[in-house]
Design an enzyme around this catalytic site. Structure first.
Site, PDB file in Angstrom:
ATOM      1  N   SER A  16       0.912  -1.133   0.047  1.00 13.87           N
ATOM      2  CA  SER A  16       0.013  -0.022   0.020  1.00 13.87           C
ATOM      3  C   SER A  16       0.768   1.359  -0.066  1.00 13.87           C
ATOM      4  CB  SER A  16      -1.019   0.021   1.231  1.00 13.87           C
ATOM      5  OG  SER A  16      -1.880  -1.124   1.122  1.00 13.87           O
ATOM      6  N   LYS A  65      -9.896  -5.814  10.398  1.00 19.99           N
ATOM      7  CA  LYS A  65     -11.106  -5.304   9.592  1.00 19.99           C
ATOM      8  C   LYS A  65     -12.384  -5.410  10.451  1.00 19.99           C
ATOM      9  CE  LYS A  65      -9.111  -6.219   5.019  1.00 19.99           C
ATOM     10  NZ  LYS A  65      -9.275  -6.843   3.831  1.00 19.99           N
ATOM     11  N   ASP A 102     -12.617  -3.391  -0.746  1.00 20.66           N
ATOM     12  CA  ASP A 102     -12.115  -4.558  -1.428  1.00 20.66           C
ATOM     13  C   ASP A 102     -13.076  -5.091  -2.695  1.00 20.66           C
ATOM     14  OD1 ASP A 102      -9.888  -4.884   0.027  1.00 20.66           O
ATOM     15  OD2 ASP A 102     -10.511  -5.942   1.341  1.00 20.66           O
ATOM     16  N   ALA A 131     -11.682 -11.729   3.393  1.00 18.96           N
ATOM     17  CA  ALA A 131     -11.477 -11.066   2.103  1.00 18.96           C
ATOM     18  C   ALA A 131     -12.759 -11.637   1.494  1.00 18.96           C
ATOM     19  CB  ALA A 131     -10.410 -12.030   1.121  1.00 18.96           C
TER      20      ALA A 131
HETATM   21  N1  LIG Z   1      -5.797  -8.612  -3.908  1.00 18.56           N
HETATM   22  C1  LIG Z   1      -6.250  -7.690  -2.899  1.00 18.56           C
HETATM   23  O1  LIG Z   1      -6.620  -6.710  -2.805  1.00 18.56           O
HETATM   24  C2  LIG Z   1      -6.670  -8.861  -1.519  1.00 18.56           C
HETATM   25  C3  LIG Z   1      -7.570  -8.135  -0.823  1.00 18.56           C
HETATM   26  C4  LIG Z   1      -7.760  -8.823   0.532  1.00 18.56           C
HETATM   27  C5  LIG Z   1      -7.345 -10.091   0.635  1.00 18.56           C
HETATM   28  N2  LIG Z   1      -6.489 -10.811  -0.153  1.00 18.56           N
HETATM   29  C6  LIG Z   1      -5.637 -12.085  -0.174  1.00 18.56           C
HETATM   30  O2  LIG Z   1      -6.827 -12.943   0.057  1.00 18.56           O
HETATM   31  C7  LIG Z   1      -6.281 -14.110   0.868  1.00 18.56           C
HETATM   32  C8  LIG Z   1      -7.362 -14.319   2.085  1.00 18.56           C
HETATM   33  O3  LIG Z   1      -7.282 -13.081   2.972  1.00 18.56           O
HETATM   34  P1  LIG Z   1      -8.363 -13.367   4.168  1.00 18.56           P
HETATM   35  O4  LIG Z   1      -8.423 -11.823   4.677  1.00 18.56           O
HETATM   36  O5  LIG Z   1      -9.644 -13.817   3.809  1.00 18.56           O
HETATM   37  O6  LIG Z   1      -7.627 -14.179   5.254  1.00 18.56           O
HETATM   38  P2  LIG Z   1      -8.275 -15.185   6.189  1.00 18.56           P
HETATM   39  O7  LIG Z   1      -9.562 -14.371   6.867  1.00 18.56           O
HETATM   40  O8  LIG Z   1      -7.191 -15.456   7.249  1.00 18.56           O
HETATM   41  O9  LIG Z   1      -8.980 -16.645   5.616  1.00 18.56           O
HETATM   42  C9  LIG Z   1      -8.063 -17.406   4.909  1.00 18.56           C
HETATM   43  C10 LIG Z   1      -9.120 -18.436   4.240  1.00 18.56           C
HETATM   44  O10 LIG Z   1      -8.081 -19.094   3.451  1.00 18.56           O
HETATM   45  C11 LIG Z   1      -8.536 -20.710   3.908  1.00 18.56           C
HETATM   46  N3  LIG Z   1      -7.130 -21.318   3.586  1.00 18.56           N
HETATM   47  C12 LIG Z   1      -6.071 -21.057   4.144  1.00 18.56           C
HETATM   48  N4  LIG Z   1      -4.988 -22.017   3.710  1.00 18.56           N
HETATM   49  C13 LIG Z   1      -5.862 -23.015   2.971  1.00 18.56           C
HETATM   50  C14 LIG Z   1      -5.194 -24.313   2.541  1.00 18.56           C
HETATM   51  N5  LIG Z   1      -4.103 -24.605   2.422  1.00 18.56           N
HETATM   52  N6  LIG Z   1      -6.204 -24.903   1.641  1.00 18.56           N
HETATM   53  C15 LIG Z   1      -7.498 -24.365   1.697  1.00 18.56           C
HETATM   54  N7  LIG Z   1      -7.844 -23.253   2.244  1.00 18.56           N
HETATM   55  C16 LIG Z   1      -6.933 -22.516   3.071  1.00 18.56           C
HETATM   56  C17 LIG Z   1      -9.233 -20.610   4.924  1.00 18.56           C
HETATM   57  O11 LIG Z   1      -9.840 -21.728   5.177  1.00 18.56           O
HETATM   58  P3  LIG Z   1     -10.328 -22.128   6.595  1.00 18.56           P
HETATM   59  O12 LIG Z   1     -11.526 -21.274   6.955  1.00 18.56           O
HETATM   60  O13 LIG Z   1     -10.579 -23.633   6.496  1.00 18.56           O
HETATM   61  O14 LIG Z   1      -8.972 -21.790   7.535  1.00 18.56           O
HETATM   62  C18 LIG Z   1     -10.017 -19.176   4.901  1.00 18.56           C
HETATM   63  O15 LIG Z   1     -11.056 -19.483   4.186  1.00 18.56           O
HETATM   64  C19 LIG Z   1      -4.921 -13.306   1.441  1.00 18.56           C
HETATM   65  O16 LIG Z   1      -3.920 -14.167   0.897  1.00 18.56           O
HETATM   66  C20 LIG Z   1      -4.957 -11.905   1.123  1.00 18.56           C
HETATM   67  O17 LIG Z   1      -3.418 -11.471   0.917  1.00 18.56           O
HETATM   68  C21 LIG Z   1      -6.171  -9.765  -1.405  1.00 18.56           C
END
Ligand SMILES: NC(=O)c1ccc[n+]([C@@H]2O[C@H](COP(=O)([O-])OP(=O)(O)OC[C@H]3O[C@@H](n4cnc5c(N)ncnc54)[C@H](OP(=O)(O)O)[C@@H]3O)[C@@H](O)[C@H]2O)c1
Length: 274
Positions: A16, A65, A102, A131
């Site tokens: 950012s 968040k 987002d 996310a």
């Molecule tokens: N491009 C962008 O602007 C942007 C914006 C926001 C987020 N993101 C990216 O989106 C991703 C998720 O973010 P978040 O905030 O949602 O994180 P989060 O709240 O920690 O959620 C992580 C998610 O990933 C799943 N997961 C993790 N490891 C896994 C695996 N090995 N196999 C299958 N599922 C798995 C988790 O499943 P469980 O519930 O079963 O643990 C959960 O659904 C991050 O990498 C983040 O950098 C990108």
């Protein structure tokens, strides 16, 4: 000098500051944009001190968040529905205003930058964390035909489906229950790619001309993009554009000027290569 920052824990990896520095150059704004690594127990005080000391705006990332949503005195519709805030600013009356950019960022990248379609499509969202929760209002507003949310912990997907229940058909599922089904647009919102992994998806779930979008981004192709190309996806897009577009919307909320994003997405890709 106007002060902005992103608050997370950890936050050192955040792009950012790079993105907002490019927006500032482009719009002639004099601002500084810093990183604030704040533990959950210190979040409320850190936000209060930042704005008390004249800070102009904050971006909020993992794991704050939801707490930012609770702290907000006013929330945009998308933030209200998702119960997650990624952009804060303090209005002239001292009220904390919370937005979630987002979803707007994701939709703009798919439909605007890449010319894709969400309306009428069968969507499969992978993951049920912050996310996916954050982008749901913007995706629903595009009126897809249906949304299926698959997650390793299916209870979290079920909870999201209950939370966002409405006129659009929605379903929660385990990955292995997807066999035999087909989707037009897959969006990966898991963090599996950060460990070089892809959720355990069955073969053949991409419809003809299906698109795949990975919210994750990094150096080169993500594991999910590689999987998508292997499965015959028409497009496999990473989350660089979403990141820049959500930042642009935050910049607009804070400063009333919408920066141009195309050059910044290219510049971000170049820095990620190195
Ligand atoms: N491009 C962008 O602007 C942007 C914006 C926001 C987020 N993101 C990216 O989106 C991703 C998720 O973010 P978040 O905030 O949602 O994180 P989060 O709240 O920690 O959620 C992580 C998610 O990933 C799943 N997961 C993790 N490891 C896994 C695996 N090995 N196999 C299958 N599922 C798995 C988790 O499943 P469980 O519930 O079963 O643990 C959960 O659904 C991050 O990498 C983040 O950098 C990108």
């Amino acid at each position: 000098m106007d002060r902005y920052a992103v608050v997370g824990h950890p936050v050192a990896h955040s792009k950012s500051p790079f993105i907002h520095a490019r927006f500032a150059e482009q719009t002639g704004a004099e601002l500084e944009y810093g990183l604030m690594d704040v533990a959950p127990e210190d979040f409320t005080q850190a936000v209060k001190s930042f704005f008390d000391e004249g800070g102009c705006g904050l971006n909020i990332t993992l794991p704050h968040k939801q707490r930012a949503w609770e702290l907000s005195d006013w929330r945009s519709d998308g933030a209200e529905r998702s119960e997650a805030v990624n952009t804060l600013f303090c209005d002239d009356d001292g009220r904390l205003r919370g937005h979630n950019t987002d979803g707007i960022g994701l939709v703009r990248d798919i439909t605007g930058n890449h010319g894709g379609r969400i309306k009428g499509q069968r969507l499969l969202l992978l993951g049920a964390g912050g996310a996916v929760r954050g982008v749901m209002p913007a995706l629903l507003a595009q009126k897809p035909a249906s949304i299926c949310i698959a997650n390793r912990t299916v209870e979290k997907a079920e909870s999201l489906v209950r939370h966002f229940a409405g006129p659009i058909a929605m379903q929660a599922t385990h990955y292995d229950e997807l066999a035999g089904r087909q989707f037009d647009l897959l969006i990966n919102g898991t963090s599996a790619g950060l460990d070089g992994k892809v959720p355990a998806l069955p073969e053949g779930i991409l419809a003809d001309s299906a698109w795949c979008y990975d919210m994750v981004y990094g150096r080169g192709q993500t594991p999910f993009q590689a999987w998508a190309m292997d499965q015959g996806a028409e497009q496999a897009i990473d989350g660089c554009g979403m990141l820049v577009e959500q930042a642009a919307q935050s910049f607009y909320i804070w400063r009333g000027v919408m920066p141009n994003t195309a050059g910044v997405i290219t510049a971000l890709r170049q820095t990620l290569q190195h």
